[in-house]
Motif scaffolding. Structure first.
Motif, short mmCIF file in Angstrom:
data_model
loop_
_atom_site.label_atom_id
_atom_site.label_comp_id
_atom_site.label_asym_id
_atom_site.label_seq_id
_atom_site.Cartn_x
_atom_site.Cartn_y
_atom_site.Cartn_z
N ASP A 188 -26.24 -30.32 -59.95
CA ASP A 188 -25.31 -29.69 -59.02
C ASP A 188 -24.98 -28.27 -59.42
OD1 ASP A 188 -25.35 -32.09 -57.72
OD2 ASP A 188 -23.35 -32.73 -58.35
N PRO A 222 -22.74 -28.57 -53.38
CA PRO A 222 -24.19 -28.76 -53.42
C PRO A 222 -24.68 -29.40 -52.13
CG PRO A 222 -23.14 -29.56 -55.43
CD PRO A 222 -22.04 -29.31 -54.44
N PRO A 279 -27.35 -34.59 -53.00
CA PRO A 279 -26.35 -34.08 -52.06
C PRO A 279 -26.81 -34.19 -50.61
CG PRO A 279 -26.70 -32.54 -53.86
CD PRO A 279 -27.79 -33.58 -53.96
#
Length: 312
Positions: free
Chosen positions: A176, A265, A295
């Motif tokens: 992330d 993200p 994500p």
């Protein structure tokens, strides 16, 4: 300042170690044994390789932990606005909580560095950088070197993100953090680039001063000249690693965290990075093994701009 003091002490230790090591080597080779010519040069090179390996080992298990602790404190200050009462203890605890051993921290950081190197090479070309900093068109040669130096600090900003998100597993936080850099790389790399250019200008002035000093030392003999250069090298190492490097690191980390604040993200940026870094797939794979899904897409992602190709 406590972390700067620790790094300064470590820098002094490395500098003194270098002076003692090479002073001993030079004394043995030229004072005691009396070697010269090609044999002396080969032995000096061998001593340099041995010393480099020793410093690399110490850097990995000593200075790297100091750096990680400093990063943890900077991240905490940026996030909360408060400085821990005992910064050294706080940073040490953060590092031990996130990474069981130094080698684990080192392994994660090496993968992050590889991804960033591949990504920056793909997106931060001189032509693209000149699109948002037009003055760089006049500094093509210098900027090429500066980009590499600037990018070397960005992995530490990713580590700062990891410390702030201790609810995430290690590789998930790394994934992330890289994705957020993919959305904010322009201001992060741009601000660092200006610092590096300033450093190079200062270095040119410093080299000019050393040239004058070299001429003045020419009449004092080889031993005196060698000792003076070792002392100067020690001061330069202490100044850079103890003071300048922590300051640059702080600028990069704070810029990244501020720019990434409010960003999330997303799968589009993750795919964008994956297309430009083959190593990023390894990070994604490790994150998935931790049980964290990738994500989801977001609605506010903008299509790539012509000539720039950066999402967001």
């Amino acid at each position: 300042m406590p972390w700067v003091a620790v790094r300064f002490a470590v820098g002094v230790g490395f500098a003194l170690l270098a002076v003692l090591w090479f002073g001993l080597v030079l004394w043995i080779l030229f004072g005691s044994i009396g070697v010269s010519g090609v044999i002396g040069l080969v032995l000096i090179l061998l001593a340099t390789v041995v010393f480099g390996g020793l410093v690399k080992l110490l850097h990995r298990y000593v200075l790297y932990l100091v750096t990680a602790g400093h990063i943890a404190v900077i991240a905490h200050v940026v996030e909360t606005g408060e400085v821990p009462d005992n910064q050294l203890q706080f940073g040490k605890q953060q590092v031990s909580d996130r990474f069981v051993e130094a080698s684990a921290l080192f392994a994660v950081d090496q993968v992050i560095k590889t991804v960033l190197k591949q990504f920056n090479k793909a997106v931060a070309s001189l032509g693209q950088l000149a699109d948002f900093v037009p003055a760089l068109r006049q500094l093509m040669g210098i900027v090429t070197q500066a980009i590499g130096l600037a990018a070397s600090y960005i992995d530490q900003a990713i580590l700062a993100h990891m410390f702030l998100h201790d609810e995430k597993e290690t590789w998930t936080a790394a994934r992330d953090g890289i994705v957020l850099y993919g959305k904010t790389w322009k201001p992060v790399l741009g601000s660092t680039l200006l610092i590096v250019l300033g450093m190079q200008g200062t270095m040119l002035a410093f080299v000019g001063g050393l040239a004058v000093l070299s001429g003045a030392l020419g009449g004092f003999g080889t031993i005196v000249e060698t000792v003076v250069w070792l002392v100067i090298g020690g001061f330069v190492a202490v100044g850079y690693f103890g003071l300048l490097s922590p300051w640059i690191k702080t600028v990069v980390i704070t810029t990244y965290l501020v720019e990434a604040d409010g960003e999330s993200p997303d799968s589009e940026t993750m795919d964008y990075i994956a297309d430009r870094s083959s190593t990023f797939a390894d990070v994604v794979s490790r994150a998935e093994k931790e049980g964290e899904p990738a994500p989801e897409p977001v609605d506010d992602v903008v299509e790539d701009e012509p000539g720039v190709g950066t999402p967001g």
